[in-house]
Write a protein that holds these residues in place. Structure first.
Motif, PDB file in Angstrom:
ATOM      1  N   PHE A 177       0.268   6.281  21.507  1.00  0.00           N
ATOM      2  CA  PHE A 177       1.552   6.343  21.721  1.00  0.00           C
ATOM      3  C   PHE A 177       1.865   7.377  22.687  1.00  0.00           C
ATOM      4  O   PHE A 177       1.509   8.783  22.197  1.00  0.00           O
ATOM      5  CB  PHE A 177       2.294   6.281  20.609  1.00  0.00           C
ATOM      6  N   ARG A 178       2.331   7.457  23.748  1.00  0.00           N
ATOM      7  CA  ARG A 178       2.842   8.473  24.827  1.00  0.00           C
ATOM      8  C   ARG A 178       1.601   9.783  24.703  1.00  0.00           C
ATOM      9  O   ARG A 178       2.044  10.756  24.461  1.00  0.00           O
ATOM     10  CB  ARG A 178       3.866   9.369  24.148  1.00  0.00           C
ATOM     11  N   GLY A 179       0.448   9.363  25.067  1.00  0.00           N
ATOM     12  CA  GLY A 179      -0.610  10.261  25.201  1.00  0.00           C
ATOM     13  C   GLY A 179      -1.226  10.540  23.926  1.00  0.00           C
ATOM     14  O   GLY A 179      -2.244  11.050  23.855  1.00  0.00           O
ATOM     15  N   ARG A 180      -0.571  10.302  22.837  1.00  0.00           N
ATOM     16  CA  ARG A 180      -1.385  10.802  21.495  1.00  0.00           C
ATOM     17  C   ARG A 180      -2.361   9.477  21.445  1.00  0.00           C
ATOM     18  O   ARG A 180      -2.176   8.154  21.539  1.00  0.00           O
ATOM     19  CB  ARG A 180      -0.492  10.533  20.458  1.00  0.00           C
ATOM     20  N   PRO A 181      -3.472   9.657  20.915  1.00  0.00           N
ATOM     21  CA  PRO A 181      -4.586   8.832  20.701  1.00  0.00           C
ATOM     22  C   PRO A 181      -4.252   7.951  19.418  1.00  0.00           C
ATOM     23  O   PRO A 181      -3.591   8.309  18.467  1.00  0.00           O
ATOM     24  CB  PRO A 181      -5.893   9.607  20.520  1.00  0.00           C
ATOM     25  N   ALA A 182      -4.660   6.679  19.316  1.00  0.00           N
ATOM     26  CA  ALA A 182      -4.749   5.733  18.242  1.00  0.00           C
ATOM     27  C   ALA A 182      -5.412   6.481  16.995  1.00  0.00           C
ATOM     28  O   ALA A 182      -6.619   7.102  17.369  1.00  0.00           O
ATOM     29  CB  ALA A 182      -5.223   4.439  18.520  1.00  0.00           C
ATOM     30  N   ALA A 183      -4.680   6.024  15.948  1.00  0.00           N
ATOM     31  CA  ALA A 183      -5.700   6.475  14.877  1.00  0.00           C
ATOM     32  C   ALA A 183      -6.769   5.711  14.357  1.00  0.00           C
ATOM     33  O   ALA A 183      -6.688   4.353  14.756  1.00  0.00           O
ATOM     34  CB  ALA A 183      -4.496   6.509  13.553  1.00  0.00           C
ATOM     35  N   ASP A 184      -7.696   6.201  13.477  1.00  0.00           N
ATOM     36  CA  ASP A 184      -8.801   5.549  13.257  1.00  0.00           C
ATOM     37  C   ASP A 184      -8.650   4.651  12.068  1.00  0.00           C
ATOM     38  O   ASP A 184      -8.617   5.060  10.937  1.00  0.00           O
ATOM     39  CB  ASP A 184      -9.861   6.806  12.994  1.00  0.00           C
ATOM     40  N   LYS A 185      -7.978   3.525  12.201  1.00  0.00           N
ATOM     41  CA  LYS A 185      -7.610   2.747  11.222  1.00  0.00           C
ATOM     42  C   LYS A 185      -9.059   2.350  10.528  1.00  0.00           C
ATOM     43  O   LYS A 185      -8.844   1.997   9.066  1.00  0.00           O
ATOM     44  CB  LYS A 185      -7.024   1.447  11.695  1.00  0.00           C
ATOM     45  N   ALA A 186     -10.225   2.012  10.958  1.00  0.00           N
ATOM     46  CA  ALA A 186     -11.423   1.662  10.395  1.00  0.00           C
ATOM     47  C   ALA A 186     -11.639   2.703   9.204  1.00  0.00           C
ATOM     48  O   ALA A 186     -11.821   2.301   7.897  1.00  0.00           O
ATOM     49  CB  ALA A 186     -12.444   1.317  11.085  1.00  0.00           C
ATOM     50  N   THR A 187     -11.616   3.945   9.463  1.00  0.00           N
ATOM     51  CA  THR A 187     -11.731   4.930   8.508  1.00  0.00           C
ATOM     52  C   THR A 187     -10.905   5.002   7.211  1.00  0.00           C
ATOM     53  O   THR A 187     -10.886   5.161   6.303  1.00  0.00           O
ATOM     54  CB  THR A 187     -11.879   6.355   9.052  1.00  0.00           C
ATOM     55  N   LEU A 188      -9.718   4.831   7.808  1.00  0.00           N
ATOM     56  CA  LEU A 188      -8.302   4.813   6.767  1.00  0.00           C
ATOM     57  C   LEU A 188      -8.532   3.556   6.043  1.00  0.00           C
ATOM     58  O   LEU A 188      -8.412   3.761   4.654  1.00  0.00           O
ATOM     59  CB  LEU A 188      -7.320   4.542   7.792  1.00  0.00           C
ATOM     60  N   ALA A 189      -9.150   2.526   6.366  1.00  0.00           N
ATOM     61  CA  ALA A 189      -9.416   1.254   5.444  1.00  0.00           C
ATOM     62  C   ALA A 189     -10.359   1.604   4.371  1.00  0.00           C
ATOM     63  O   ALA A 189     -10.243   1.383   3.490  1.00  0.00           O
ATOM     64  CB  ALA A 189      -9.726  -0.042   6.371  1.00  0.00           C
ATOM     65  N   GLN A 190     -11.751   2.175   4.849  1.00  0.00           N
ATOM     66  CA  GLN A 190     -12.606   2.912   4.063  1.00  0.00           C
ATOM     67  C   GLN A 190     -12.262   3.776   2.918  1.00  0.00           C
ATOM     68  O   GLN A 190     -12.550   3.788   1.969  1.00  0.00           O
ATOM     69  CB  GLN A 190     -13.629   3.481   4.828  1.00  0.00           C
ATOM     70  N   CYS A 191     -11.035   4.346   3.357  1.00  0.00           N
ATOM     71  CA  CYS A 191     -10.615   5.653   2.359  1.00  0.00           C
ATOM     72  C   CYS A 191      -9.974   4.608   1.435  1.00  0.00           C
ATOM     73  O   CYS A 191      -9.841   4.917   0.250  1.00  0.00           O
ATOM     74  CB  CYS A 191      -9.672   6.363   3.119  1.00  0.00           C
ATOM     75  N   LEU A 192      -9.206   3.660   1.743  1.00  0.00           N
ATOM     76  CA  LEU A 192      -8.441   2.629   0.612  1.00  0.00           C
ATOM     77  C   LEU A 192      -9.305   2.155  -0.132  1.00  0.00           C
ATOM     78  O   LEU A 192      -9.107   1.921  -1.395  1.00  0.00           O
ATOM     79  CB  LEU A 192      -7.374   1.693   1.550  1.00  0.00           C
ATOM     80  N   TYR A 193     -10.533   1.501   0.306  1.00  0.00           N
ATOM     81  CA  TYR A 193     -11.409   0.921  -0.447  1.00  0.00           C
ATOM     82  C   TYR A 193     -12.004   1.718  -1.538  1.00  0.00           C
ATOM     83  O   TYR A 193     -12.392   1.552  -2.504  1.00  0.00           O
ATOM     84  CB  TYR A 193     -12.542   0.585   0.378  1.00  0.00           C
ATOM     85  N   ALA A 194     -12.219   3.208  -1.027  1.00  0.00           N
ATOM     86  CA  ALA A 194     -12.870   4.264  -1.841  1.00  0.00           C
ATOM     87  C   ALA A 194     -11.738   4.525  -3.150  1.00  0.00           C
ATOM     88  O   ALA A 194     -12.178   4.567  -4.161  1.00  0.00           O
ATOM     89  CB  ALA A 194     -13.210   5.433  -1.168  1.00  0.00           C
ATOM     90  N   LEU A 195     -10.435   4.651  -2.566  1.00  0.00           N
ATOM     91  CA  LEU A 195      -9.495   4.761  -3.635  1.00  0.00           C
ATOM     92  C   LEU A 195      -9.367   3.511  -4.660  1.00  0.00           C
ATOM     93  O   LEU A 195      -9.520   3.943  -5.965  1.00  0.00           O
ATOM     94  CB  LEU A 195      -8.146   5.014  -2.903  1.00  0.00           C
ATOM     95  N   SER A 196      -9.637   2.507  -4.066  1.00  0.00           N
ATOM     96  CA  SER A 196      -9.464   1.131  -5.055  1.00  0.00           C
ATOM     97  C   SER A 196     -10.901   1.190  -6.012  1.00  0.00           C
ATOM     98  O   SER A 196     -10.582   0.876  -7.413  1.00  0.00           O
ATOM     99  CB  SER A 196      -9.664   0.052  -4.262  1.00  0.00           C
TER     100      SER A 196
END
Ligand code: ADP
Ligand code: MG
Length: 695
Positions: A639-658
């Protein structure tokens, strides 16, 4: 099992049967009218016979213990008579009258007494406060309505409704389906929806199970019943009231928190392969869609119409309802243009009126769609019609239906005949199509939605995650909350990424820690008793140098002293300057256990309530889907020059939390990771709080 005596009885005793017009009299007549082949025992000391049948003075006088007793008497006589029935070996009872748990304390005590009598005697009970049981294929009834046309009732749906009126509403329209069983379960003092689902799962006459539910009695039994239904290939369609807070207040006297009760329930249904519907129209159309001999295995729905305007309207309605109607693939489109006529739009819906004769054009279009490998279901929407149409050529409706029935017979894919408006149906068409195994559905949103729901039901769920991690001994504590520093230590042991940080108790140690971490740093108070630090000004971010750090330290010491709350010490933490703040958490639903939530940080969760929810443990694919589900997920893109967030790692983080929550489920009340910063590469937990569950 006495539930069979309740739902498929060999004999029915009617307590309160009488010669004059009354519920009891009506019940004896209904049993006659439905063709009940078992014994009917009217009971009333005042009569020698009722409706031409021998009438008995009491349970003692009966020639045998009855399977079920229909209590056609008022609530004040019920306890005494229920005792007598139990003593004389009755196997089941139906109690219609109200005045029990639904009216408050006094009624509750009476209902408990009724439940106790039945349980002690091993009796099944429908009600109280219900309309009873109807078993059309078995020709039996204890249902509190006159029977007019018993044959029309017979079908493959088991309906279990806590409301008698909702059951009566569904029973009013038998044009497209009938019932294998109807239970108006009322207050469910003994037998509950779960026990009726279990019976329906084992019942060979039942193909589909429909439920109307106000409250679930026993969540574990309920979930087990849903799982058994799914394993036996019988969809359970659930209409549950309580989505709005006022309705919940009316039902249970309390409202839900962040993980609002109805959202948790919806996710539980999804996770156990039940089909949730929002209203009677949706329920009716799913039941109608189930009447087709073939069921969809994917959501590739192709609609064929006989007009362009109709096609446009259907596409608009489907799109806003979130029902995908995918464009025709190039190959099919070319074939249609060659053999049928010009394709307007992207060909789904397809106006197949054609160039010349619709009688040849439409079947050809249907054939081409059937050959398209991406098509999972074919829907034909001609013109809406009703019985006794005032306009149009006589026989036209039947011609449409026959044409479609022939097309369906030549295809291996499920075909649906759809009217644009719900409830607008033509009996002749339904008859022709039913013979061909084709379901008739009504209403674009409800009808197409029903196909989509059935397709989703037919898609196997991903496996639940299994974790071999060990439980954390640190959670076996009587601390009210576990502070950020300790919580992060526990979580990082399970592979969750946390900020670099050092626990200190003096300004000098803070400076040394900051030098090791590198400026800018963040300074926070560490205290179990201060779960929301910034509320008390106990988080200082963006400390650029030693001077700023020592000043913040002094300031925080003064605030802590003024608060008078004991603290463990302070945290010097790396300052995260990039990325997007998101939230992940775990909370405990009083009925269904732990759920995991994900949303955008800050206002996303707290104000907009924009979060995705799942039961713990997650299934494979859940985390990725949760991230996409939230409206705020758009903020994770570039978004406006800001890079996209690393959704794959975020998903891994949710799995680890689960995984963490699942292995420690007995010890967790709540977890808040707020915020987690999602970066262009990786993510990091910036703040954490664990509320252990006290044993
Ligand atoms: P609270 O207990 O009040 O939730 P937090 O630790 O979440 O305290 O801090 C409050 C806010 O300060 C966070 O939501 C975040 O925006 C910011 N913050 C806290 N720690 C950091 C950090 N290490 N780097 C960047 N921002 C931070
Ligand atoms: Mg926080």
């Amino acid at each position: 099992m006495t539930i069979k005596a309740l739902l498929n009885p060999r004999s029915v005793a009617v307590l309160g049967a009488s010669e004059r017009a009354s519920v009891g009299r009506g019940m004896v007549e209904a049993l006659e009218r439905i063709g009940f082949a078992g014994a009917v025992y009217p009971i009333n000391p005042k009569y020698a016979s009722v409706a031409g049948r021998n009438c008995y003075a009491g349970f003692r006088e009966l020639p045998e213990p009855p399977d079920v007793v229909s209590f056609c008497i008022r609530s004040d006589g019920i306890i005494e008579n229920l005792r007598a029935a139990a003593e004389h070996g009755a196997r089941a009872a139906v109690i219609y009258d109200g005045g029990f748990a639904e009216i408050g304390h006094e009624g509750e005590a009476m209902q408990r007494e009724i439940g106790g009598i039945c349980r002690d005697a091993g009796m099944s009970l429908c009600g109280p406060n219900c309309m009873g049981v109807l078993n059309p294929p078995a020709h039996s009834t204890t249902f509190k309505q006159e029977v007019r046309n018993p044959d029309a009732l017979i079908g493959n749906i088991a309906l279990i409704s806590q409301s008698g009126s909702v059951a009566a509403s569904l029973l009013a329209d038998l044009r497209r389906f009938g019932f294998s069983l109807v239970v108006s379960s009322g207050n469910e003092a003994v037998n509950d929806t779960a026990s009726y689902i279990d019976f329906a799962v084992a019942d060979p006459n039942t193909k589909v199970i429909a439920t109307f539910t106000e409250s679930v009695r026993n969540p574990d039994r309920y979930i087990a019943a849903l799982d058994r239904a799914a394993a036996n290939g019988k969809p359970v369609i659930v209409l549950k009231v309580g989505r709005s807070a006022r309705v919940r207040a009316a039902i249970t006297g309390h409202t839900g928190g962040l993980a609002g009760e109805s959202r948790v329930f919806s996710e539980i249904l999804k996770a156990h392969r039940a089909i949730e519907v929002e209203d009677l129209d949706e329920l009716t159309e799913v039941l109608a869609a189930c009447q087709g001999t073939r069921w969809p295995t994917g959501n590739g729905i192709n609609v064929v119409t006989t007009s362009g305007g109709q096609a446009e309207l259907i596409l608009d309605v489907a799109t806003s309802a979130g029902i995908p109607l995918r464009p025709l693939p190039a190959e099919t489109r070319e074939a249609v243009e060659r053999d049928v006529g010009r394709v307007t739009g992207d060909g789904n819906p397809l106006d197949a009126w054609g160039r010349g004769d619709f009688r040849t054009a439409t079947p050809e279009a249907l054939r081409l769609l059937s050959e398209n490998p991406a098509t999972d279901a074919i829907v034909f929407c001609s013109s809406d019609s009703v019985d006794n149409q005032a306009l149009g050529r006589a026989g036209r409706e039947e011609d449409y239906a026959k044409l479609f029935a022939v097309a369906a017979a030549k295809s291996s894919k499920p075909h649906y005949f759809m009217s644009m408006r719900p409830g607008v149906l033509h009996s002749g068409q339904i008859h022709i199509l039913a013979e061909a195994g084709v379901a008739v559905i009504g209403g674009t949103r409800q009808g197409l939605g029903a196909i989509e729901r059935l397709a989703r039901w037919n898609t196997p769920l991903a496996p639940v995650r299994a974790s071999n991690a060990a439980p954390s001994p640190a959670l076996a504590t009587d601390r009210a909350t576990i502070n950020e520093f300790d919580a992060k230590k526990i979580l990082s042991g399970y592979g969750l990424p946390v900020t670099r940080e050092t626990f200190v108790t003096s300004a000098d140690a803070a400076v040394a820690a900051a030098n090791a971490i590198g400026y800018p740093v963040v300074l926070k108070v560490v205290a179990d008793d201060i779960p929301h630090k910034s509320e008390h000004g106990l988080v200082a971010v963006g400390l650029r140098d030693e001077q700023a750090l020592t000043a913040a330290f002094g300031d925080m010491q003064r605030r802590v002293a003024a608060l008078g709350i004991p603290i463990a010490g302070y945290l010097v933490q790396e300052m995260v300057t990039d990325g997007v703040e998101v939230f992940a958490g775990v909370s405990r639903d009083p009925h269904f256990g732990l759920t995991i939530a994900f949303g955008m940080g800050g206002v996303g969760v707290e104000v907009l309530r924009d979060f995705a929810l799942r039961p713990v443990p997650l299934r494979e694919g859940d985390a990725e889907a949760m991230i996409e589900e939230t409206r705020g997920a758009a903020l994770l893109g570039a978004f406006r020059g800001r890079p996209a967030a690393d959704k794959a790692t975020l998903a891994q983080c949710l799995y680890a939390l689960s995984d963490f929550a699942a292995v420690n489920s007995d010890r967790i009340e709540e977890i808040d990771l707020n915020p987690i910063t999602a970066r262009a590469k990786g993510c990091v937990i910036v703040d954490a709080l664990i509320v252990p569950r006290r044993s």
